[in-house]
Design an enzyme around this catalytic site. Structure first.
Site, PDB file in Angstrom:
ATOM      1  N   LYS A   1       0.985  -1.295   0.059  1.00 10.10           N
ATOM      2  CA  LYS A   1      -0.176  -0.371   0.076  1.00 10.10           C
ATOM      3  C   LYS A   1       0.689   0.923   0.098  1.00 10.10           C
ATOM      4  O   LYS A   1       1.920   1.709   0.890  1.00 10.10           O
ATOM      5  CB  LYS A   1      -1.473   0.259   0.736  1.00 10.10           C
ATOM      6  CG  LYS A   1      -1.793   1.155   1.430  1.00 10.10           C
ATOM      7  CD  LYS A   1      -2.988   1.287   1.014  1.00 10.10           C
ATOM      8  CE  LYS A   1      -3.965   1.892   0.188  1.00 10.10           C
ATOM      9  NZ  LYS A   1      -3.500   3.286  -0.495  1.00 10.10           N
TER      10      LYS A   1
ATOM     11  N   GLN B   1       7.423   3.770   3.641  1.00 13.45           N
ATOM     12  CA  GLN B   1       6.034   3.538   3.817  1.00 13.45           C
ATOM     13  C   GLN B   1       5.755   1.553   5.113  1.00 13.45           C
ATOM     14  O   GLN B   1       4.593   1.878   5.323  1.00 13.45           O
ATOM     15  CB  GLN B   1       5.405   3.108   2.298  1.00 13.45           C
ATOM     16  CG  GLN B   1       4.010   3.214   2.112  1.00 13.45           C
ATOM     17  CD  GLN B   1       3.285   4.534   2.293  1.00 13.45           C
ATOM     18  OE1 GLN B   1       4.315   5.664   1.716  1.00 13.45           O
ATOM     19  NE2 GLN B   1       2.074   5.254   3.007  1.00 13.45           N
TER      20      GLN B   1
ATOM     21  N   LYS C   1       5.373   3.361   8.607  1.00 13.44           N
ATOM     22  CA  LYS C   1       4.410   4.349   8.541  1.00 13.44           C
ATOM     23  C   LYS C   1       3.423   3.261   8.598  1.00 13.44           C
ATOM     24  O   LYS C   1       2.701   3.521   9.077  1.00 13.44           O
ATOM     25  CB  LYS C   1       4.554   5.343   7.574  1.00 13.44           C
ATOM     26  CG  LYS C   1       2.551   5.622   7.677  1.00 13.44           C
ATOM     27  CD  LYS C   1       3.131   6.888   5.588  1.00 13.44           C
ATOM     28  CE  LYS C   1       4.314   7.564   5.895  1.00 13.44           C
ATOM     29  NZ  LYS C   1       3.728   8.307   4.694  1.00 13.44           N
TER      30      LYS C   1
ATOM     31  N   LYS D   1       5.633   1.712  -3.103  1.00 14.69           N
ATOM     32  CA  LYS D   1       5.512   3.353  -3.698  1.00 14.69           C
ATOM     33  C   LYS D   1       5.336   2.885  -4.877  1.00 14.69           C
ATOM     34  O   LYS D   1       5.912   1.884  -5.284  1.00 14.69           O
ATOM     35  CB  LYS D   1       6.348   4.267  -2.941  1.00 14.69           C
ATOM     36  CG  LYS D   1       6.245   5.690  -3.122  1.00 14.69           C
ATOM     37  CD  LYS D   1       4.969   6.196  -1.989  1.00 14.69           C
ATOM     38  CE  LYS D   1       4.635   7.678  -2.083  1.00 14.69           C
ATOM     39  NZ  LYS D   1       3.796   7.998  -1.071  1.00 14.69           N
TER      40      LYS D   1
ATOM     41  N   GLY E   1      -2.718   8.263  -4.167  1.00 15.13           N
ATOM     42  CA  GLY E   1      -1.850   9.222  -5.188  1.00 15.13           C
ATOM     43  C   GLY E   1      -0.651  10.063  -3.860  1.00 15.13           C
ATOM     44  O   GLY E   1      -0.250   9.336  -2.729  1.00 15.13           O
ATOM     45  N   ASP E   2       0.087  10.718  -4.746  1.00  9.41           N
ATOM     46  CA  ASP E   2       1.103  11.632  -3.612  1.00  9.41           C
ATOM     47  C   ASP E   2       1.535  12.871  -4.519  1.00  9.41           C
ATOM     48  O   ASP E   2       0.359  13.258  -5.177  1.00  9.41           O
ATOM     49  CB  ASP E   2       2.256  10.564  -3.678  1.00  9.41           C
ATOM     50  CG  ASP E   2       3.748  10.963  -2.873  1.00  9.41           C
ATOM     51  OD1 ASP E   2       3.226  10.684  -1.963  1.00  9.41           O
ATOM     52  OD2 ASP E   2       4.719  11.636  -3.387  1.00  9.41           O
TER      53      ASP E   2
ATOM     54  N   THR F   1      -4.163  14.005   4.925  1.00 11.03           N
ATOM     55  CA  THR F   1      -3.035  14.206   5.709  1.00 11.03           C
ATOM     56  C   THR F   1      -2.375  14.512   6.254  1.00 11.03           C
ATOM     57  O   THR F   1      -1.792  15.086   7.395  1.00 11.03           O
ATOM     58  CB  THR F   1      -1.664  13.549   4.279  1.00 11.03           C
ATOM     59  OG1 THR F   1      -2.146  12.034   3.237  1.00 11.03           O
ATOM     60  CG2 THR F   1      -0.287  13.557   4.441  1.00 11.03           C
TER      61      THR F   1
ATOM     62  N   ASN G   1      -1.608  18.682  -1.422  1.00 10.72           N
ATOM     63  CA  ASN G   1      -2.861  17.912  -0.611  1.00 10.72           C
ATOM     64  C   ASN G   1      -2.616  18.592   0.641  1.00 10.72           C
ATOM     65  O   ASN G   1      -3.088  18.872   1.383  1.00 10.72           O
ATOM     66  CB  ASN G   1      -3.275  16.815  -1.131  1.00 10.72           C
ATOM     67  CG  ASN G   1      -3.726  16.654  -0.756  1.00 10.72           C
ATOM     68  OD1 ASN G   1      -3.252  15.393   0.480  1.00 10.72           O
ATOM     69  ND2 ASN G   1      -4.962  16.506  -0.752  1.00 10.72           N
TER      70      ASN G   1
ATOM     71  N   SER H   1      -6.495   5.572   3.894  1.00  7.16           N
ATOM     72  CA  SER H   1      -6.663   5.035   2.530  1.00  7.16           C
ATOM     73  C   SER H   1      -7.735   3.763   3.308  1.00  7.16           C
ATOM     74  O   SER H   1      -8.036   3.164   2.837  1.00  7.16           O
ATOM     75  CB  SER H   1      -5.641   5.411   1.997  1.00  7.16           C
ATOM     76  OG  SER H   1      -4.328   5.773   1.031  1.00  7.16           O
TER      77      SER H   1
HETATM   78  P1  NDP Z   1       1.005  17.521  -4.539  1.00  8.81           P
HETATM   79  O1  NDP Z   1       1.502  17.255  -5.932  1.00  8.81           O
HETATM   80  O2  NDP Z   1      -0.345  17.977  -3.722  1.00  8.81           O
HETATM   81  O3  NDP Z   1       1.670  19.497  -3.280  1.00  8.81           O
HETATM   82  C1  NDP Z   1       3.247  19.190  -3.951  1.00  8.81           C
HETATM   83  C2  NDP Z   1       3.530  20.645  -2.808  1.00  8.81           C
HETATM   84  O4  NDP Z   1       4.965  20.278  -2.659  1.00  8.81           O
HETATM   85  C3  NDP Z   1       3.257  21.471  -4.284  1.00  8.81           C
HETATM   86  O5  NDP Z   1       3.630  22.802  -3.207  1.00  8.81           O
HETATM   87  C4  NDP Z   1       5.046  21.715  -4.624  1.00  8.81           C
HETATM   88  O6  NDP Z   1       5.596  22.244  -5.539  1.00  8.81           O
HETATM   89  C5  NDP Z   1       5.793  21.606  -3.747  1.00  8.81           C
HETATM   90  N1  NDP Z   1       6.983  20.808  -4.498  1.00  8.81           N
HETATM   91  C6  NDP Z   1       6.704  19.361  -5.017  1.00  8.81           C
HETATM   92  N2  NDP Z   1       8.028  19.102  -4.992  1.00  8.81           N
HETATM   93  C7  NDP Z   1       9.046  20.058  -5.220  1.00  8.81           C
HETATM   94  C8  NDP Z   1      10.637  20.565  -5.108  1.00  8.81           C
HETATM   95  N3  NDP Z   1      11.213  19.077  -5.883  1.00  8.81           N
HETATM   96  N4  NDP Z   1      10.432  21.801  -4.699  1.00  8.81           N
HETATM   97  C9  NDP Z   1      10.345  22.492  -3.945  1.00  8.81           C
HETATM   98  N5  NDP Z   1       8.782  22.198  -3.868  1.00  8.81           N
HETATM   99  C10 NDP Z   1       7.718  21.294  -4.234  1.00  8.81           C
HETATM  100  O7  NDP Z   1       1.663  17.016  -3.242  1.00  8.81           O
HETATM  101  P2  NDP Z   1       1.132  16.152  -2.050  1.00  8.81           P
HETATM  102  O8  NDP Z   1       0.862  17.331  -0.634  1.00  8.81           O
HETATM  103  O9  NDP Z   1       0.523  14.978  -1.547  1.00  8.81           O
HETATM  104  O10 NDP Z   1       2.805  15.679  -1.364  1.00  8.81           O
HETATM  105  C11 NDP Z   1       3.371  16.107  -0.333  1.00  8.81           C
HETATM  106  C12 NDP Z   1       4.338  15.827   0.495  1.00  8.81           C
HETATM  107  O11 NDP Z   1       3.839  14.809   1.151  1.00  8.81           O
HETATM  108  C13 NDP Z   1       5.204  14.771   0.144  1.00  8.81           C
HETATM  109  O12 NDP Z   1       6.327  14.623   0.144  1.00  8.81           O
HETATM  110  C14 NDP Z   1       4.328  13.036  -0.430  1.00  8.81           C
HETATM  111  O13 NDP Z   1       5.343  12.041  -0.643  1.00  8.81           O
HETATM  112  C15 NDP Z   1       4.092  13.844   1.256  1.00  8.81           C
HETATM  113  N6  NDP Z   1       2.757  12.947   1.209  1.00  8.81           N
HETATM  114  C16 NDP Z   1       1.698  12.513   0.489  1.00  8.81           C
HETATM  115  C17 NDP Z   1       0.589  12.392   1.115  1.00  8.81           C
HETATM  116  C18 NDP Z   1      -0.621  12.118   0.092  1.00  8.81           C
HETATM  117  O14 NDP Z   1      -1.600  11.362   0.803  1.00  8.81           O
HETATM  118  N7  NDP Z   1      -0.807  13.403  -0.980  1.00  8.81           N
HETATM  119  C19 NDP Z   1       0.333  11.666   2.299  1.00  8.81           C
HETATM  120  C20 NDP Z   1       1.995  11.415   3.369  1.00  8.81           C
HETATM  121  C21 NDP Z   1       2.687  12.458   2.695  1.00  8.81           C
HETATM  122  P3  NDP Z   1       5.326  22.824  -7.478  1.00  8.81           P
HETATM  123  O15 NDP Z   1       3.846  22.386  -7.327  1.00  8.81           O
HETATM  124  O16 NDP Z   1       5.824  24.320  -7.641  1.00  8.81           O
HETATM  125  O17 NDP Z   1       5.916  21.618  -7.242  1.00  8.81           O
HETATM  126  O1  2IT Z   2       2.966   8.548   1.862  1.00 12.85           O
HETATM  127  C1  2IT Z   2       1.536   8.305   1.651  1.00 12.85           C
HETATM  128  O2  2IT Z   2       1.710   8.174   2.667  1.00 12.85           O
HETATM  129  C2  2IT Z   2       0.902   8.337   0.750  1.00 12.85           C
HETATM  130  N1  2IT Z   2       1.392   9.572  -0.765  1.00 12.85           N
HETATM  131  C3  2IT Z   2       0.226   7.912   1.274  1.00 12.85           C
HETATM  132  C4  2IT Z   2      -0.199   6.370   0.354  1.00 12.85           C
HETATM  133  C5  2IT Z   2      -2.077   6.122   0.281  1.00 12.85           C
HETATM  134  O3  2IT Z   2      -2.329   4.107   0.050  1.00 12.85           O
HETATM  135  O4  2IT Z   2      -2.958   7.099   0.781  1.00 12.85           O
END
Ligand code: NDP
Ligand code: 2IT
Length: 454
Positions: A96, A117, A120, A132, A171-172, A216, A247, A386
């Site tokens: 997952k 992951q 976690k 992943k 998603g991520d 998240t 997100n 999830s």
């Molecule tokens: P999104 O794509 O929705 O948003 C990512 C954000 O981070 C954007 O504002 C983006 O800016 C910025 N960003 C991404 N890459 C870079 C970079 N190299 N340098 C600077 N800024 C950057 O992703 P999420 O919000 O889903 O994910 C954010 C983090 O949270 C990640 O580390 C992800 O692995 C983690 N995460 C996500 C989960 C989820 O459920 N979605 C769960 C647990 C962890 P820009 O638009 O300019 O690229």
């Molecule tokens: O990093 C993470 O925990 C995620 N992107 C969410 C993974 C999931 O299966 O909901």
């Protein structure tokens, strides 16, 4: 950077093997080293985790898939991307974990994410293994049609590897509701099955869960709230800085604001915004989620908001704050950022992103007495919800928002307490890194030991 001599002698050859087997994979090596450092104090005293090659086995993914993703852009030209799915560990349940679409994606990044992951997901206490995936596809500037064709091509290969009982993506970075829709649509079409539990983060009207989108960010703030409660403090009146504006960041901003904090800054890869009036979440959601705009547009018509572009010598971590919630990407907060934050009076860091803090910054926070929570504990609310989505799919049920949010809140409280109690039990009170790594490791290792040589 990874000083092997700081590891317990039992773990030194294991880590050397990881280095040899995974050359040049800096992010993966970094993630493994951190867990081995946490395990070092206990492998000598807890022989169960020293033998039967259990650490070696946990560091080796069960399966790694790399595939070609050809698709046709709006000009009629053929584009080729690379797709990945690393199925890291299924001792506790089906693999997952999310899919990341970002040009920086490579095998090292997907392996570090899959490794993190695994622990976690174990911490959530729910029956999910770790994995992943993703692609070096860059969705920025691509039309809906291009994103759809890419997702359909990606799933045309991925579908044979996933399933409700096998591997359940979500998603991520770069993968939100739109992409999950296109991916699920293609899976359904190829397999002729409405197998809702094969992917999570679905829309509410087609098998998704209430509160998954928020989970998240909300979960990170619930976790931080428990950290503050433990020291008789709260979010009320706190200044908060959240990096990213995707997100995770948006819903961390929402929950922190609901709990009485003032969130004054957020960012994207092009720069950061400071709004001393407190960020206007509704405007941010319209800008980022509805219009897919860039953050600099936020300051238009807001005299108290300032945008600073990337590359002008300052960063979001120069903004003085009580609480920092890094919610963008790996290694975005380094030692010099940490020094500035501590000098400016920082009290707490809770990671919404995966591994956003460099090892040097982490050490600095810990020695300065800043409360610091690693992402594998504090951002587990997304994957936990999830798993709640999978539960609802399996029982063909759907819960209301309040019920789901309350389940999420309780899961975050339970993870917090588990981490705190484990840190205490292993002689490191208040050390959330040791607590999270050891508690997660033990759950995975115990299951693997029970299942034989797997
Ligand atoms: P999104 O794509 O929705 O948003 C990512 C954000 O981070 C954007 O504002 C983006 O800016 C910025 N960003 C991404 N890459 C870079 C970079 N190299 N340098 C600077 N800024 C950057 O992703 P999420 O919000 O889903 O994910 C954010 C983090 O949270 C990640 O580390 C992800 O692995 C983690 N995460 C996500 C989960 C989820 O459920 N979605 C769960 C647990 C962890 P820009 O638009 O300019 O690229
Ligand atoms: O990093 C993470 O925990 C995620 N992107 C969410 C993974 C999931 O299966 O909901």
């Amino acid at each position: 950077m990874n000083d092997t001599s700081s590891l317990h002698p039992i773990l030194q050859p294991t880590f050397e093997t990881v280095l040899q087997r995974n050359p040049g994979e800096a992010e993966f090596q970094q993630a493994v080293f951190e867990v081995m450092q946490s395990m070092s104090p206990i492998v000598g005293t807890h022989k169960r985790y020293a033998g039967r090659s259990i650490v070696q086995r946990i560091c080796e993914p069960e399966r790694q898939i790399i595939f070609r993703v050809p698709w046709v852009d709006d000009k009629g030209e053929i584009q080729i991307n690379r797709g990945f799915r690393v199925e890291f560990n299924s001792a506790l349940g089906p693999f997952k974990g999310g899919l990341r679409f970002h040009p920086s994606v490579n095998l090292s990044i997907i392996k570090f994410l899959g490794f993190e992951q695994t622990f976690k997901n174990a911490l959530t206490g729910l029956p999910i293994g770790g994995g992943k995936g993703g692609s070096d596809f860059d969705p920025k500037g691509r039309s809906d049609g291009e994103v759809m064709r890419f997702c359909q091509s990606f799933m045309t290969e991925l579908y044979r590897h996933i399933g409700e009982y096998t591997d359940v993506p979500a998603g991520d970075i770069g993968v939100g509701g739109r992409e999950i829709g296109y991916l699920f649509g293609q899976y359904k079409r190829i397999t002729n099955r409405y197998e809702a539990g094969v992917i999570t983060g679905k829309g509410i009207t087609w098998g998704g869960s209430q509160a998954r989108k928020e989970a998240t960010g909300y979960g990170t703030v619930f976790f931080a709230d428990e950290m503050l409660r433990r020291v008789n403090d709260s979010f009320e009146g706190k200044r908060v800085v959240v990096s990213g504006s995707g997100n995770v960041a948006l819903y961390a901003i929402e929950k922190a604001t609901q709990l009485g904090a003032k969130v004054v800054a957020c960012s994207d890869s092009s720069g950061f915004v400071v709004d001393e009036d407190g960020l206007d979440l509704e405007a941010l959601i319209t800008l980022k989620e509805v219009n897919r705009g860039r953050l600099h547009e936020y300051v238009e018509g807001r005299p108290h908001a300032v945008h600073t572009p990337t590359g002008q010598g300052s960063s979001i971590w120069d903004v003085p704050t009580d609480v920092a919630l890094p919610c963008a990407t790996q290694n975005e907060l380094d030692e010099s950022h940490a020094r500035t934050l501590v000098k400016n009076g920082l009290k707490l860091v809770a990671e919404g992103a995966n591994m956003p803090t460099t090892p040097g910054a982490m050490a600095l926070f810990q020695s300065a007495g800043v409360l610091y929570a690693p992402g594998k504990a504090s951002n587990a609310g997304g994957v936990a919800t999830s798993a709640l989505e999978m539960q609802q799919n399996a029982s063909r049920d759907s819960w209301d928002f309040e019920t789901t949010e309350e389940r999420l809140r309780q899961i975050m409280i339970d993870i917090h307490d588990d981490v705190v109690n484990t840190a205490e039990e292993f002689g490191r009170p208040g050390d959330y890194v040791t607590g999270a790594n050891v508690a997660g490791f033990i759950k995975v290792a115990d299951a693997m030991l029970a299942l034989g040589v797997i």
